[in-house]
Write a protein that holds these residues in place. Sequence first.
Motif, PDB file in Angstrom:
ATOM      1  N   PRO A 148       6.391   2.593   0.153  1.00 54.56           N
ATOM      2  CA  PRO A 148       6.227   2.747   1.608  1.00 54.56           C
ATOM      3  C   PRO A 148       5.920   4.195   2.018  1.00 54.56           C
ATOM      4  CG  PRO A 148       8.072   1.306   1.155  1.00 54.56           C
ATOM      5  CD  PRO A 148       7.626   1.869  -0.174  1.00 54.56           C
ATOM      6  N   GLY A 149       6.585   5.167   1.412  1.00 55.33           N
ATOM      7  CA  GLY A 149       6.342   6.566   1.754  1.00 55.33           C
ATOM      8  C   GLY A 149       4.951   7.031   1.380  1.00 55.33           C
ATOM      9  N   GLU A 150       4.481   6.611   0.207  1.00 55.51           N
ATOM     10  CA  GLU A 150       3.126   6.976  -0.237  1.00 55.51           C
ATOM     11  C   GLU A 150       2.085   6.413   0.727  1.00 55.51           C
ATOM     12  OE1 GLU A 150       3.597   7.007  -5.074  1.00 55.51           O
ATOM     13  OE2 GLU A 150       3.351   5.082  -4.072  1.00 55.51           O
ATOM     14  N   TRP A 151       2.260   5.152   1.091  1.00 50.63           N
ATOM     15  CA  TRP A 151       1.272   4.496   1.949  1.00 50.63           C
ATOM     16  C   TRP A 151       1.295   5.094   3.353  1.00 50.63           C
ATOM     17  CZ3 TRP A 151      -2.932   2.389   0.619  1.00 50.63           C
ATOM     18  CH2 TRP A 151      -3.687   1.650   1.537  1.00 50.63           C
ATOM     19  N   GLU A 152       2.481   5.392   3.877  1.00 49.02           N
ATOM     20  CA  GLU A 152       2.570   6.006   5.208  1.00 49.02           C
ATOM     21  C   GLU A 152       1.894   7.374   5.236  1.00 49.02           C
ATOM     22  OE1 GLU A 152       3.394   4.850   8.213  1.00 49.02           O
ATOM     23  OE2 GLU A 152       3.560   2.930   7.189  1.00 49.02           O
ATOM     24  N   THR A 164       1.532  14.226   2.399  1.00 54.68           N
ATOM     25  CA  THR A 164       2.252  13.952   1.157  1.00 54.68           C
ATOM     26  C   THR A 164       3.244  15.081   0.921  1.00 54.68           C
ATOM     27  OG1 THR A 164       0.351  12.791   0.246  1.00 54.68           O
ATOM     28  CG2 THR A 164       1.994  13.569  -1.321  1.00 54.68           C
ATOM     29  N   ASN A 165       4.498  14.722   0.696  1.00 55.16           N
ATOM     30  CA  ASN A 165       5.554  15.735   0.578  1.00 55.16           C
ATOM     31  C   ASN A 165       5.460  16.580  -0.674  1.00 55.16           C
ATOM     32  OD1 ASN A 165       6.731  15.106   3.008  1.00 55.16           O
ATOM     33  ND2 ASN A 165       8.035  13.544   2.126  1.00 55.16           N
ATOM     34  N   ASN A 166       5.506  15.964  -1.838  1.00 53.43           N
ATOM     35  CA  ASN A 166       5.578  16.771  -3.055  1.00 53.43           C
ATOM     36  C   ASN A 166       4.394  16.582  -3.991  1.00 53.43           C
ATOM     37  OD1 ASN A 166       6.046  14.278  -4.159  1.00 53.43           O
ATOM     38  ND2 ASN A 166       8.205  14.617  -4.559  1.00 53.43           N
ATOM     39  N   PHE A 197      -0.572   8.322   3.302  1.00 56.11           N
ATOM     40  CA  PHE A 197      -2.008   8.053   3.241  1.00 56.11           C
ATOM     41  C   PHE A 197      -2.532   7.619   4.607  1.00 56.11           C
ATOM     42  CE2 PHE A 197      -5.333   4.811   2.830  1.00 56.11           C
ATOM     43  CZ  PHE A 197      -6.369   5.621   2.387  1.00 56.11           C
ATOM     44  N   LEU A 198      -1.831   6.681   5.257  1.00 57.98           N
ATOM     45  CA  LEU A 198      -2.279   6.200   6.573  1.00 57.98           C
ATOM     46  C   LEU A 198      -2.337   7.339   7.591  1.00 57.98           C
ATOM     47  CD1 LEU A 198      -0.404   2.791   6.949  1.00 57.98           C
ATOM     48  CD2 LEU A 198      -2.845   3.164   6.490  1.00 57.98           C
TER      49      LEU A 198
END
Length: 132
Positions: A110-114, A20-22, A116-117
Amino acid sequence: MDSTAKYLPESTGWFTSSRTNNGNQCVEVRFDGGAVFIRDSKFRRDPARRPADEPIITVSAAEWMRFLAGLRGASAPASDRAAARTLIARPAAGGHTVLRHGDTGLVYTPGEWEAFLAGARDGEFDRVPESA
């Protein structure tokens, strides 16, 4: 909920994938005994929302691990397939993903889920049964 099995770590605060970036928009997870709690960090950023109304998904550690195994492409034994469907992730409009359990649904970008995955593939969200 599984009440007799013990899992490690026993308890944690809320955390996200190391990818997670931020930390402002992410899948957040918390372990407590045999329970796993999942929420969406975006909910708390809107000052109009009340913390008491925050949607949180609660599943057993065993159900959580079946869900993670499914995300990783591992097939669950036939007897576990019905139970694993109680926590589901489905694609939604705009590339979003909806994580649903019963009547509670959390929508991730999409970014959050990626992120997490990626963390799930690395084992960051695993619950390890405590050996006797």
